[in-house]
Design a protein around this motif. Structure first.
Motif, PDB file in Angstrom:
ATOM      1  N   THR A   7       0.819  -1.208   0.000  1.00  0.00           N
ATOM      2  CA  THR A   7       0.000   0.000   0.000  1.00  0.00           C
ATOM      3  C   THR A   7       0.854   1.260   0.000  1.00  0.00           C
ATOM      4  O   THR A   7       0.607   2.188  -0.741  1.00  0.00           O
ATOM      5  N   TYR A   8       1.862   1.285   0.846  1.00  0.00           N
ATOM      6  CA  TYR A   8       2.666   2.497   0.976  1.00  0.00           C
ATOM      7  C   TYR A   8       3.629   2.675  -0.194  1.00  0.00           C
ATOM      8  O   TYR A   8       3.751   3.751  -0.746  1.00  0.00           O
ATOM      9  N   LEU A   9       4.329   1.636  -0.549  1.00  0.00           N
ATOM     10  CA  LEU A   9       5.314   1.717  -1.627  1.00  0.00           C
ATOM     11  C   LEU A   9       4.858   0.868  -2.799  1.00  0.00           C
ATOM     12  O   LEU A   9       4.378  -0.239  -2.611  1.00  0.00           O
ATOM     13  N   ASP A  10       5.016   1.388  -3.988  1.00  0.00           N
ATOM     14  CA  ASP A  10       4.641   0.627  -5.173  1.00  0.00           C
ATOM     15  C   ASP A  10       5.614  -0.503  -5.459  1.00  0.00           C
ATOM     16  O   ASP A  10       5.304  -1.425  -6.188  1.00  0.00           O
ATOM     17  N   THR A  11       6.799  -0.431  -4.893  1.00  0.00           N
ATOM     18  CA  THR A  11       7.826  -1.433  -5.145  1.00  0.00           C
ATOM     19  C   THR A  11       7.550  -2.689  -4.323  1.00  0.00           C
ATOM     20  O   THR A  11       7.396  -2.609  -3.102  1.00  0.00           O
ATOM     21  N   LEU A  40       6.732   4.562  14.013  1.00  0.00           N
ATOM     22  CA  LEU A  40       7.806   5.366  13.439  1.00  0.00           C
ATOM     23  C   LEU A  40       7.365   5.908  12.093  1.00  0.00           C
ATOM     24  O   LEU A  40       6.567   5.273  11.392  1.00  0.00           O
ATOM     25  N   VAL A  41       7.880   7.055  11.716  1.00  0.00           N
ATOM     26  CA  VAL A  41       7.587   7.618  10.395  1.00  0.00           C
ATOM     27  C   VAL A  41       7.983   6.601   9.338  1.00  0.00           C
ATOM     28  O   VAL A  41       9.084   6.045   9.387  1.00  0.00           O
ATOM     29  N   LEU A  42       7.087   6.353   8.416  1.00  0.00           N
ATOM     30  CA  LEU A  42       7.318   5.332   7.394  1.00  0.00           C
ATOM     31  C   LEU A  42       8.047   5.941   6.204  1.00  0.00           C
ATOM     32  O   LEU A  42       7.445   6.574   5.345  1.00  0.00           O
ATOM     33  N   THR A  43       9.361   5.753   6.206  1.00  0.00           N
ATOM     34  CA  THR A  43      10.196   6.147   5.074  1.00  0.00           C
ATOM     35  C   THR A  43      10.513   4.881   4.284  1.00  0.00           C
ATOM     36  O   THR A  43      10.344   3.764   4.802  1.00  0.00           O
ATOM     37  N   PRO A  44      10.980   5.003   3.056  1.00  0.00           N
ATOM     38  CA  PRO A  44      11.351   3.793   2.303  1.00  0.00           C
ATOM     39  C   PRO A  44      12.390   2.940   3.033  1.00  0.00           C
ATOM     40  O   PRO A  44      12.276   1.715   3.063  1.00  0.00           O
ATOM     41  N   GLU A  98      22.939  -3.355   7.241  1.00  0.00           N
ATOM     42  CA  GLU A  98      22.705  -1.997   6.763  1.00  0.00           C
ATOM     43  C   GLU A  98      21.533  -2.057   5.784  1.00  0.00           C
ATOM     44  O   GLU A  98      21.556  -2.845   4.825  1.00  0.00           O
ATOM     45  N   CYS A  99      20.513  -1.247   6.017  1.00  0.00           N
ATOM     46  CA  CYS A  99      19.326  -1.209   5.160  1.00  0.00           C
ATOM     47  C   CYS A  99      19.326   0.070   4.331  1.00  0.00           C
ATOM     48  O   CYS A  99      19.661   1.140   4.836  1.00  0.00           O
ATOM     49  N   LYS A 100      18.924  -0.073   3.094  1.00  0.00           N
ATOM     50  CA  LYS A 100      18.789   1.056   2.179  1.00  0.00           C
ATOM     51  C   LYS A 100      17.376   1.063   1.625  1.00  0.00           C
ATOM     52  O   LYS A 100      16.681   0.048   1.634  1.00  0.00           O
ATOM     53  N   ALA A 101      16.959   2.196   1.115  1.00  0.00           N
ATOM     54  CA  ALA A 101      15.655   2.290   0.454  1.00  0.00           C
ATOM     55  C   ALA A 101      15.686   1.459  -0.826  1.00  0.00           C
ATOM     56  O   ALA A 101      16.754   1.256  -1.417  1.00  0.00           O
ATOM     57  N   PRO A 102      14.525   0.975  -1.281  1.00  0.00           N
ATOM     58  CA  PRO A 102      14.495   0.134  -2.485  1.00  0.00           C
ATOM     59  C   PRO A 102      15.096   0.799  -3.727  1.00  0.00           C
ATOM     60  O   PRO A 102      15.669   0.103  -4.574  1.00  0.00           O
ATOM     61  N   GLY A 131      15.742  -4.258   0.315  1.00  0.00           N
ATOM     62  CA  GLY A 131      14.401  -4.830   0.261  1.00  0.00           C
ATOM     63  C   GLY A 131      14.158  -5.647  -0.995  1.00  0.00           C
ATOM     64  O   GLY A 131      13.305  -6.521  -1.010  1.00  0.00           O
ATOM     65  N   LEU A 132      14.912  -5.359  -2.029  1.00  0.00           N
ATOM     66  CA  LEU A 132      14.797  -6.105  -3.284  1.00  0.00           C
ATOM     67  C   LEU A 132      15.876  -7.183  -3.365  1.00  0.00           C
ATOM     68  O   LEU A 132      15.647  -8.272  -3.852  1.00  0.00           O
ATOM     69  N   LYS A 133      17.040  -6.825  -2.881  1.00  0.00           N
ATOM     70  CA  LYS A 133      18.183  -7.731  -2.885  1.00  0.00           C
ATOM     71  C   LYS A 133      18.792  -7.718  -1.487  1.00  0.00           C
ATOM     72  O   LYS A 133      18.878  -6.669  -0.851  1.00  0.00           O
TER      73      LYS A 133
END
Length: 156
Positions: A7-11, A40-44, A98-102, A131-133
Motif C-alpha cells: 500500500t505504501y510503496l509501489d515497489t 515510526l515515520v514510514l520512510t522507504p 545496513e538497510c537502504k531504500a528500495p 528490500g529487493l536484494k
C-alpha cells in the motif's frame, strides 16, 4: 490496522508475506516497530528495516531481545549509526545489517559502509539489503576476509 505491504510503496519487496501495523495521521504514514514498541515515520528505508526485522524474527528465529536498532558508533572520530545489530546469546555482536531504500542500488560503497561499521562492532556476520536484494557475508577471522553466504543462517 493491517494494510497490504504494497500500500505504501509501489515497489514489491523481496520478503515472504508479513503483516505490518500501519496508520495514517495528517496524511503521513507510520509503521509500528515491534522491537521499540512504537510507531515510526514510514520512510522507504524504514519500510525495508521493518521487513528485515520481521523476517529475522518470524522466519529465521532471531530473538527480539537480542536486537539493537539505529545505535550510534564511533569510527575514525566520526559519529555513525548502524541500522540493525543482533547479539549472540553471550551478548557479543553476531549480525550487523545496513538497510537502504528500495531505489538505492546495493553497491561496493554500500558494502564498504557496513564493513567500516563492522571494524568497530566486530560481528561474525554482516549484510546489506534494499528490500529487493539481500547480500550476507561471514567474517573469516583468520584471514580477516568476508565470504559471501548463499543464505542467512537461522539463529541457534
Amino acid at each position: 490496522m493491517a494494510v497490504d505491504r504494497y500500500t505504501y510503496l509501489d515497489t514489491r519487496l523481496n520478503f515472504p508475506e508479513m503483516e505490518h501495523q500501519l496508520r495514517q495521521e495528517d496524511g503521513k504514514w507510520s509503521v509500528f516497530d515491534p522491537l521499540r514498541k512504537k510507531f515510526l515515520v514510514l520512510t522507504p528505508e524504514e519500510w525495508v528495516r521493518q521487513h528485515m526485522i520481521l523476517f529475522l524474527t518470524q522466519f529465521k528465529g532471531y530473538p527480539r531481545s537480542l536486537f539493537a536498532l539505529e545505535k550510534g558508533l564511533q569510527y575514525n572520530k566520526l559519529q555513525k549509526r548502524f541500522d540493525i545489530l543482533i547479539l549472540n546469546r553471550d551478548g557479543n555482536p553476531f549480525l550487523l545489517i545496513e538497510c537502504k531504500a528500495p531505489e538505492v542500488p546495493l553497491s561496493q560503497k554500500t558494502l564498504e559502509q557496513v564493513c567500516m561499521y563492522n571494524k568497530s562492532i566486530n560481528a561474525e556476520f554482516i549484510g546489506i539489503s534494499n528490500g529487493l536484494k539481500h547480500v550476507f557475508f561471514k567474517l573469516d577471522r583468520i584471514s580477516a576476509r568476508y565470504e559471501q553466504l548463499h543464505d542467512l543462517p537461522k539463529f541457534t
